[in-house]
Design a protein around this motif. Structure first.
Motif, PDB file in Angstrom:
ATOM      1  N   THR A   1      41.874  34.225  65.685  1.00 30.20           N
ATOM      2  CA  THR A   1      41.211  33.860  64.110  1.00 30.20           C
ATOM      3  C   THR A   1      40.715  34.166  62.914  1.00 30.20           C
ATOM      4  N   ASP A   2      39.245  35.355  63.343  1.00 28.14           N
ATOM      5  CA  ASP A   2      38.670  35.326  62.982  1.00 28.14           C
ATOM      6  C   ASP A   2      39.354  36.997  62.033  1.00 28.14           C
ATOM      7  N   GLN A   3      41.092  37.133  61.611  1.00 26.97           N
ATOM      8  CA  GLN A   3      41.561  38.417  61.444  1.00 26.97           C
ATOM      9  C   GLN A   3      42.093  37.453  60.223  1.00 26.97           C
ATOM     10  N   ILE A   4      42.200  36.327  60.323  1.00 20.83           N
ATOM     11  CA  ILE A   4      43.974  34.853  58.897  1.00 20.83           C
ATOM     12  C   ILE A   4      42.624  35.763  57.482  1.00 20.83           C
ATOM     13  N   LEU A   5      41.660  34.774  57.439  1.00 21.92           N
ATOM     14  CA  LEU A   5      40.760  35.272  55.896  1.00 21.92           C
ATOM     15  C   LEU A   5      40.542  37.116  55.343  1.00 21.92           C
ATOM     16  N   PRO A   6      40.464  37.424  56.627  1.00 19.37           N
ATOM     17  CA  PRO A   6      39.846  38.684  55.838  1.00 19.37           C
ATOM     18  C   PRO A   6      41.208  39.482  55.197  1.00 19.37           C
ATOM     19  N   ILE A   7      42.009  39.127  55.657  1.00 18.75           N
ATOM     20  CA  ILE A   7      43.800  39.488  55.854  1.00 18.75           C
ATOM     21  C   ILE A   7      43.823  39.322  54.190  1.00 18.75           C
TER      22      ILE A   7
ATOM     23  N   PHE B   1      44.171  29.984  54.058  1.00 17.39           N
ATOM     24  CA  PHE B   1      45.290  30.701  53.526  1.00 17.39           C
ATOM     25  C   PHE B   1      46.165  30.153  52.192  1.00 17.39           C
ATOM     26  N   PHE B   2      47.121  29.123  52.834  1.00 21.66           N
ATOM     27  CA  PHE B   2      47.652  28.896  51.757  1.00 21.66           C
ATOM     28  C   PHE B   2      47.321  28.753  50.283  1.00 21.66           C
ATOM     29  N   ASP B   3      45.783  27.338  50.038  1.00 24.70           N
ATOM     30  CA  ASP B   3      44.900  27.645  48.466  1.00 24.70           C
ATOM     31  C   ASP B   3      45.245  28.957  47.913  1.00 24.70           C
TER      32      ASP B   3
ATOM     33  N   LEU C   1      53.672  36.117  47.161  1.00 22.17           N
ATOM     34  CA  LEU C   1      54.580  35.551  48.077  1.00 22.17           C
ATOM     35  C   LEU C   1      56.041  35.172  47.730  1.00 22.17           C
ATOM     36  N   ASP C   2      57.007  35.496  48.335  1.00 28.58           N
ATOM     37  CA  ASP C   2      58.334  34.457  47.776  1.00 28.58           C
ATOM     38  C   ASP C   2      57.917  32.964  48.907  1.00 28.58           C
ATOM     39  N   ALA C   3      57.550  33.136  50.107  1.00 27.20           N
ATOM     40  CA  ALA C   3      57.286  32.420  51.492  1.00 27.20           C
ATOM     41  C   ALA C   3      56.531  32.410  52.472  1.00 27.20           C
ATOM     42  N   ILE C   4      55.888  31.457  52.593  1.00 22.80           N
ATOM     43  CA  ILE C   4      55.287  31.604  53.547  1.00 22.80           C
ATOM     44  C   ILE C   4      55.739  30.530  54.680  1.00 22.80           C
ATOM     45  N   TYR C   5      55.453  30.960  56.039  1.00 24.09           N
ATOM     46  CA  TYR C   5      56.443  30.604  56.597  1.00 24.09           C
ATOM     47  C   TYR C   5      55.788  30.478  58.366  1.00 24.09           C
ATOM     48  N   THR C   6      54.907  29.358  58.681  1.00 23.09           N
ATOM     49  CA  THR C   6      53.764  28.964  59.506  1.00 23.09           C
ATOM     50  C   THR C   6      54.480  28.844  60.915  1.00 23.09           C
ATOM     51  N   GLY C   7      54.169  29.213  62.044  1.00 29.26           N
ATOM     52  CA  GLY C   7      54.869  28.931  63.618  1.00 29.26           C
ATOM     53  C   GLY C   7      53.841  28.308  64.332  1.00 29.26           C
ATOM     54  N   TYR C   8      54.266  28.420  65.325  1.00 27.26           N
ATOM     55  CA  TYR C   8      52.954  28.504  66.587  1.00 27.26           C
ATOM     56  C   TYR C   8      51.489  28.789  66.133  1.00 27.26           C
TER      57      TYR C   8
END
Ligand code: PXL
Length: 281
Positions: free
Chosen positions: A55-61, A92-94, A72-79
């Motif tokens: 979790t702590d990696q998502i926003l730094p990335i 991240f979307f915002d 990004l042409d597309a963002i595809y989220t899963g599990y």
């Protein structure tokens, strides 16, 4: 070349989530960037799996990519591994979506009427927070029931499926696709609803007797790749139903936890996509 970022876990064994999304999307001629949300020794159907939360990696990335002006042409989220991750994916979307970015949400969290191991019972309400962002949402029937508060049924008719699709778009998804829809014995497919046009679309193919783990991820990755290559949702769904079937046909083992042997079917996917794109000019 078009670029998708896929945000989901990496299960080191068991052919699902990122170990499916990467090869499928790459085969479709689209770059697949990744944000792993967790590293698991194997997916959660295996007993005693290990899980390292990222979790702590998502926003730094995301911040790094923003600095680098990554498009990004597309963002595809899963599990997603936790409620907190859902919130971070919204952020991240915002941060990362541009006017041309397609958002595709597969709320992978449940099947056969039950949540996957480790999720609290209120997790579907959190997953549903992604729906207002989704141009396309791709749940199975269980996931759709959990998010819309509909009683899950093993036996249903087309009206039940249509109502679920309508309710998913009422929760905010622009278009909704339900997977694993069986409206006739021996057939299996997917139905969609477009909230802009009010149109439903259904496509099915042969239903084989075995169900394998990870086929929902194969389906969603194929739809994501096909949409990003410019196909319509109807074309993308048709290709995904047929490719998923092709993967199951290619699978020799009955060890359903190890997923389908999609590796053998990747040339089929490439050929089918290239033929369709050529035909469309
Ligand atoms: O296939 C969906 C999936 C993805 N990731 C993990 C899972 C599952 C389904 O069980 O456990 C970790």
């Amino acid at each position: 070349m078009k670029r998708i970022v896929s945000i989901q876990d990496i299960s080191c064994l068991g052919r699902c989530s990122l170990t499916v999304a990467l090869p499928v999307i790459s085969t479709m001629g689209v770059e697949c960037a990744v944000i792993p949300t967790a590293v698991l020794s194997a997916h959660t159907m295996f007993p005693d799996f290990t899980c390292c939360d990222l979790t702590d990696q998502i926003l730094p990335i995301a911040r790094h990519w923003q600095q680098q002006k990554v498009a990004l042409d597309a963002i595809y989220t899963g599990y997603l591994a936790s409620k907190e991750q859902v919130q971070q994916v919204c952020t991240f979307f915002d941060m990362m979506k541009g006017p041309q970015t397609a958002i595709i949400v597969d709320p992978a969290m449940a099947d056969h009427g039950r949540l996957y191991a480790g999720f609290p019972s209120d997790f579907p309400a959190y997953m549903a927070r992604l729906l207002p962002y989704a141009h396309v949402a791709i749940p199975n029937i269980t996931e759709a029931c959990l998010m819309t508060g509909t009683p899950y049924r093993e036996e249903y008719d087309a009206a039940y499926i249509r109502q679920l699709l309508l309710d998913l778009t009422r929760l905010g998804a622009g278009r909704a696709v339900l997977t694993g829809v069986c409206l006739e014995p021996g057939r299996l497919g997917a139905m969609s609803y477009d909230s802009d046009t009010g149109a439903y679309f259904f496509y099915d193919n042969e239903k084989l007797p075995h169900t394998f783990h990870g086929t929902g991820d194969i389906f969603a990755a194929t739809v994501s790749g096909a949409l990003t290559r410019g196909l319509s949702l109807e074309q993308a769904m048709t290709m995904a139903v047929d490719f998923t079937l092709e993967c199951i046909r290619s699978t020799d083992t009955q060890e359903i936890w190890y997923g389908v042997e999609f590796e053998k079917a990747l040339p089929w996917l490439w050929q089918r996509l290239e033929a369709l794109l050529k035909q469309q000019g």
